[in-house]
Design an enzyme around this catalytic site. Structure first.
Site, mmCIF file in Angstrom:
data_model
loop_
_atom_site.group_PDB
_atom_site.id
_atom_site.type_symbol
_atom_site.label_atom_id
_atom_site.label_comp_id
_atom_site.label_asym_id
_atom_site.label_seq_id
_atom_site.Cartn_x
_atom_site.Cartn_y
_atom_site.Cartn_z
ATOM 1 N N CYS A 33 0.005 2.744 -4.421
ATOM 2 C CA CYS A 33 -0.619 4.016 -4.752
ATOM 3 C C CYS A 33 0.275 5.163 -4.321
ATOM 4 O O CYS A 33 1.114 5.028 -3.443
ATOM 5 C CB CYS A 33 -1.971 4.155 -4.062
ATOM 6 N N HIS A 66 0.848 -1.179 0.000
ATOM 7 C CA HIS A 66 0.000 0.000 0.000
ATOM 8 C C HIS A 66 0.893 1.242 0.000
ATOM 9 O O HIS A 66 2.066 1.175 0.379
ATOM 10 C CB HIS A 66 -0.871 0.047 1.261
#
Length: 347
Positions: free
Chosen positions: A219, A177
């Protein structure tokens, strides 16, 4: 960062897409996710925490911004750093004729201790595919699963302290992440600078003048790329190349992000992330033929053209696009030439 609200899927735009060399097929699938946490638009559920305190750096949060923001003034002995010259001064290509290709470290994050982060289904597919193609390119691959931050730093510190004189380069891949300027370990977030700074020429002289490659599947924010529909219409100085020369301590890095700063990165829960699918396909097909920047251009083409989210039940996530982002400080052409074709003794 990875979206915690809705499962999403890909819609293959090309009707002629076929299975590539690593067994990845681009097709309709209901299992794509973004490598981000938080929600988009009016979705219910946990949202990304405010990050204004993280992003007030004058030069931004990307690789270049982190370099500028975190740069320390040189000490009096800064200019005394010396490393072995591994390539002629004006050589067009990196010397990839060492005994070994080099280390490849893959940090694969599936589960997290941070409450807001969901497990990253599909990341093991990315890891397996990347491991396979890197071994085909003669890398010595080691995978680290669900590491806490201190363990990542310890692993990187050990790797940087080794003697890489017989290696062409080093490669680090992080599958996790992320948010703007930060990547997540199992237990906390950290800046990529905290990892690659161990390998600068002054800290790791045996890698000075050699490629240092970082591939980041995560991301870099929570913005969405709706895309645009394309319609068909009617100073130099003279000197001997064998002389000693000085290089910047931050030279010879390449950092390839799965998406541009501020935007989501998508991951299919059964086939893996769009970026890693495309990267592995290109490395398998052209890894020993094309130079790395040409190859990454085609990776960007695959991600940009062949993938699109398909979530009609979640309109704000529907038909979204993605484009990778490459930061390069490479100073020569990098090509993973076949080790078996290198004449003995030519190092």
């Amino acid at each position: 960062m990875e979206n915690t609200m809705a499962d999403t899927n890909t819609n293959n735009i090309s009707s002629n897409e076929s299975t590539d060399q690593v067994g990845i097929r681009v097709e309709n699938n209901p299992d794509d996710h973004t490598d981000a946490f938080g929600s988009v638009g009016g979705s219910s559920g946990p949202t990304a925490a405010s990050s204004s305190s993280h992003h007030n750096n004058a030069y931004g949060s990307g690789a270049i911004g982190q370099l500028a923001n975190g740069y320390k003034s040189p000490s009096a002995s800064y200019g005394k750093n010396v490393a072995k010259m591994v390539t002629d001064r004006h050589a067009a290509e990196y010397n990839m004729r060492h005994k070994n290709r080099g280390m490849a470290l893959i940090f694969n994050h599936e589960h997290f201790e941070v409450p807001t982060l969901k497990s990253r289904a599909g990341t093991n597919v990315d890891c397996e595919n990347l491991t396979r193609v890197l071994k085909q390119l003669d890398f010595e691959v080691t995978v680290y699963k669900d590491c806490r931050y201190k363990d990542i730093v310890r692993t990187i510190e050990v790797a940087a302290s080794q003697n890489h004189s017989d290696s062409d380069c080093i490669l680090v891949a992080i599958l996790s992440h992320g948010e703007m300027g930060y990547i997540y370990a199992k237990d906390t977030q950290y800046k990529l600078e905290n990892i690659w700074s161990f390998f600068t020429a002054n800290h790791c002289p045996s890698l000075a003048g050699k490629p240092k490659l970082f591939f980041i599947q995560a991301c870099q924010g929570d913005r969405l790329d709706t895309g645009v529909t394309m319609q068909r219409g009617h100073t130099e100085t003279d000197g001997d190349s064998s002389m000693s020369y000085k290089i910047p301590v931050h030279a010879d890095f390449l950092i390839a992000y799965s998406t541009v700063p501020g935007f989501y990165s998508w991951r299919n829960t059964t086939r893996g992330s769009w970026f890693m699918q495309s990267l592995c396909a290109e490395l398998a097909a052209n890894g020993k033929r094309l130079d790395i920047l040409t190859l990454l251009t085609f990776v960007s083409q695959r991600v940009a053209v062949d993938f699109e989210s398909c979530t009609p039940d979640t309109p704000e996530m529907h038909q979204q696009k993605q484009i990778p982002c490459v930061t390069t400080m490479l100073t020569r052409i990098l090509r993973f030439s076949d080790k078996q074709m290198v004449p003995a003794g030519r190092v």
